[in-house]
Design a protein around this motif. Structure first.
Motif, PDB file in Angstrom:
ATOM      1  N   VAL A 105      96.125   0.643 -26.197  1.00  0.00           N
ATOM      2  CA  VAL A 105      96.735   1.856 -25.642  1.00  0.00           C
ATOM      3  C   VAL A 105      96.062   2.215 -24.317  1.00  0.00           C
ATOM      4  CG1 VAL A 105      97.102   4.336 -26.007  1.00  0.00           C
ATOM      5  CG2 VAL A 105      97.503   2.723 -27.877  1.00  0.00           C
ATOM      6  N   LYS A 106      94.752   2.065 -24.271  1.00  0.00           N
ATOM      7  CA  LYS A 106      94.017   2.344 -23.027  1.00  0.00           C
ATOM      8  C   LYS A 106      94.520   1.433 -21.903  1.00  0.00           C
ATOM      9  CE  LYS A 106      89.305   3.004 -21.430  1.00  0.00           C
ATOM     10  NZ  LYS A 106      87.899   3.013 -21.832  1.00  0.00           N
ATOM     11  N   ARG A 107      94.730   0.156 -22.220  1.00  0.00           N
ATOM     12  CA  ARG A 107      95.229  -0.800 -21.227  1.00  0.00           C
ATOM     13  C   ARG A 107      96.640  -0.432 -20.770  1.00  0.00           C
ATOM     14  NH1 ARG A 107      95.982  -6.588 -23.467  1.00  0.00           N
ATOM     15  NH2 ARG A 107      97.194  -5.225 -24.710  1.00  0.00           N
ATOM     16  N   ILE A 108      97.490  -0.020 -21.704  1.00  0.00           N
ATOM     17  CA  ILE A 108      98.868   0.352 -21.369  1.00  0.00           C
ATOM     18  C   ILE A 108      98.882   1.621 -20.513  1.00  0.00           C
ATOM     19  CG2 ILE A 108     101.074   1.137 -22.332  1.00  0.00           C
ATOM     20  CD1 ILE A 108     100.323  -0.734 -24.784  1.00  0.00           C
ATOM     21  N   LEU A 109      98.048   2.583 -20.864  1.00  0.00           N
ATOM     22  CA  LEU A 109      97.988   3.822 -20.085  1.00  0.00           C
ATOM     23  C   LEU A 109      97.589   3.541 -18.634  1.00  0.00           C
ATOM     24  CD1 LEU A 109      96.364   6.286 -22.634  1.00  0.00           C
ATOM     25  CD2 LEU A 109      98.737   6.226 -21.861  1.00  0.00           C
ATOM     26  N   ALA A 110      96.731   2.564 -18.436  1.00  0.00           N
ATOM     27  CA  ALA A 110      96.314   2.205 -17.075  1.00  0.00           C
ATOM     28  C   ALA A 110      97.471   1.622 -16.274  1.00  0.00           C
ATOM     29  CB  ALA A 110      95.153   1.226 -17.132  1.00  0.00           C
ATOM     30  N   GLU A 111      98.470   1.063 -16.947  1.00  0.00           N
ATOM     31  CA  GLU A 111      99.622   0.454 -16.281  1.00  0.00           C
ATOM     32  C   GLU A 111     100.742   1.448 -15.986  1.00  0.00           C
ATOM     33  OE1 GLU A 111      99.729  -2.516 -15.139  1.00  0.00           O
ATOM     34  OE2 GLU A 111      98.150  -3.562 -16.229  1.00  0.00           O
ATOM     35  N   LEU A 112     100.776   2.568 -16.706  1.00  0.00           N
ATOM     36  CA  LEU A 112     101.872   3.528 -16.526  1.00  0.00           C
ATOM     37  C   LEU A 112     101.795   4.213 -15.165  1.00  0.00           C
ATOM     38  CD1 LEU A 112     102.131   5.239 -20.020  1.00  0.00           C
ATOM     39  CD2 LEU A 112     103.835   3.806 -18.910  1.00  0.00           C
ATOM     40  N   ALA A 152     105.206  -1.334 -19.135  1.00  0.00           N
ATOM     41  CA  ALA A 152     104.572  -0.232 -18.408  1.00  0.00           C
ATOM     42  C   ALA A 152     104.308  -0.636 -16.957  1.00  0.00           C
ATOM     43  CB  ALA A 152     103.268   0.171 -19.091  1.00  0.00           C
ATOM     44  N   ARG A 153     103.875  -1.860 -16.762  1.00  0.00           N
ATOM     45  CA  ARG A 153     103.608  -2.367 -15.415  1.00  0.00           C
ATOM     46  C   ARG A 153     104.894  -2.389 -14.589  1.00  0.00           C
ATOM     47  NH1 ARG A 153     101.816  -7.195 -16.719  1.00  0.00           N
ATOM     48  NH2 ARG A 153      99.910  -6.273 -17.489  1.00  0.00           N
ATOM     49  N   VAL A 154     105.985  -2.865 -15.180  1.00  0.00           N
ATOM     50  CA  VAL A 154     107.265  -2.903 -14.471  1.00  0.00           C
ATOM     51  C   VAL A 154     107.730  -1.481 -14.146  1.00  0.00           C
ATOM     52  CG1 VAL A 154     109.719  -3.512 -14.715  1.00  0.00           C
ATOM     53  CG2 VAL A 154     107.951  -5.113 -15.458  1.00  0.00           C
ATOM     54  N   ASP A 155     107.620  -0.574 -15.098  1.00  0.00           N
ATOM     55  CA  ASP A 155     108.024   0.817 -14.853  1.00  0.00           C
ATOM     56  C   ASP A 155     107.197   1.428 -13.730  1.00  0.00           C
ATOM     57  OD1 ASP A 155     110.072   0.780 -16.676  1.00  0.00           O
ATOM     58  OD2 ASP A 155     108.932   1.770 -18.275  1.00  0.00           O
ATOM     59  N   CYS A 156     105.925   1.096 -13.690  1.00  0.00           N
ATOM     60  CA  CYS A 156     105.049   1.599 -12.625  1.00  0.00           C
ATOM     61  C   CYS A 156     105.484   1.034 -11.281  1.00  0.00           C
ATOM     62  CB  CYS A 156     103.602   1.226 -12.933  1.00  0.00           C
ATOM     63  SG  CYS A 156     102.437   1.890 -11.725  1.00  0.00           S
ATOM     64  N   PHE A 157     105.809  -0.253 -11.248  1.00  0.00           N
ATOM     65  CA  PHE A 157     106.265  -0.883 -10.011  1.00  0.00           C
ATOM     66  C   PHE A 157     107.558  -0.234  -9.509  1.00  0.00           C
ATOM     67  CE2 PHE A 157     108.813  -4.086  -7.830  1.00  0.00           C
ATOM     68  CZ  PHE A 157     107.961  -4.387  -6.769  1.00  0.00           C
ATOM     69  N   ILE A 158     108.488  -0.005 -10.431  1.00  0.00           N
ATOM     70  CA  ILE A 158     109.770   0.606 -10.064  1.00  0.00           C
ATOM     71  C   ILE A 158     109.545   2.036  -9.567  1.00  0.00           C
ATOM     72  CG2 ILE A 158     111.953   1.442 -11.004  1.00  0.00           C
ATOM     73  CD1 ILE A 158     111.971  -1.085 -12.758  1.00  0.00           C
ATOM     74  N   ALA A 159     108.618   2.755 -10.206  1.00  0.00           N
ATOM     75  CA  ALA A 159     108.342   4.137  -9.787  1.00  0.00           C
ATOM     76  C   ALA A 159     107.612   4.186  -8.445  1.00  0.00           C
ATOM     77  CB  ALA A 159     107.505   4.834 -10.863  1.00  0.00           C
ATOM     78  N   GLY A 160     107.050   3.050  -8.057  1.00  0.00           N
ATOM     79  CA  GLY A 160     106.363   2.992  -6.770  1.00  0.00           C
ATOM     80  C   GLY A 160     104.988   3.624  -6.776  1.00  0.00           C
TER      81      GLY A 160
END
Length: 161
Positions: A105-112, A152-160
């Motif tokens: 979860v910690k790793r995923i939160l870092a990607e959001l 999460a990484r893809v969503d972060c990329f899309i959000a810019g």
């Protein structure tokens, strides 16, 4: 005529009758407005909170911060949000049998995306995600946390962010 006057007077007379016999009056029902949570995208109504309760039921549910140890509840790493005057935490983020933050979860939160506040993060884990074949991230943590981190990484990329 008598029936209608009784119907009008009985609700007002009942609390007084109870007091006369040493009882306490029953609380009167007062309609309340829908509770709302302010966030960056608008407001959250009761129905949205109830949907979160259902979404997190299988993964442990939600808990008020006051139900957890103060050291745990105060951790800045945790997903939390305020609703109806309480600070809430989804329990999926804790290791089974303990109150330590799960490493995945910690790793995923870092990607959001950084723009997501506690409410946004809570919603993200509970909502179907197109990158996960419309499955909810919270449902995939136990076996496919790597896919959730990638989404999460893809969503972060899309959000810019």
């Amino acid at each position: 005529m008598i029936a209608s006057s009784l119907a009008v007077n009985v609700p007002n007379a009942l609390p007084n009758a109870l007091l006369a016999f040493g009882g306490t009056p029953l609380p009167t029902h007062r309609p309340r407005p829908a509770l709302r949570l302010e966030d960056a995208s608008g407001t959250c109504e009761d129905s949205q909170f109830i949907a979160l309760l259902a979404a997190y039921r299988r993964s442990g549910g939600l808990a008020r911060a006051t139900e957890l140890r103060p050291a745990v509840a105060g951790s800045a790493e945790l997903i939390r949000f305020d609703w109806s005057g309480w600070n809430w935490l989804p329990l999926f983020q804790f290791c089974p049998g303990g109150l330590a933050l799960r490493p995945e979860v910690k790793r995923i939160l870092a990607e959001l995306p950084r723009a997501l506040d506690g409410w946004g993060r809570t919603q993200w884990f509970a909502s179907p995600n197109a990158w996960l074949r419309h499955r909810r991230p919270v449902d995939l943590l136990d076996g496919r946390a790597d896919l959730v981190a990638e989404a999460a990484r893809v969503d972060c990329f899309i959000a810019g962010s």
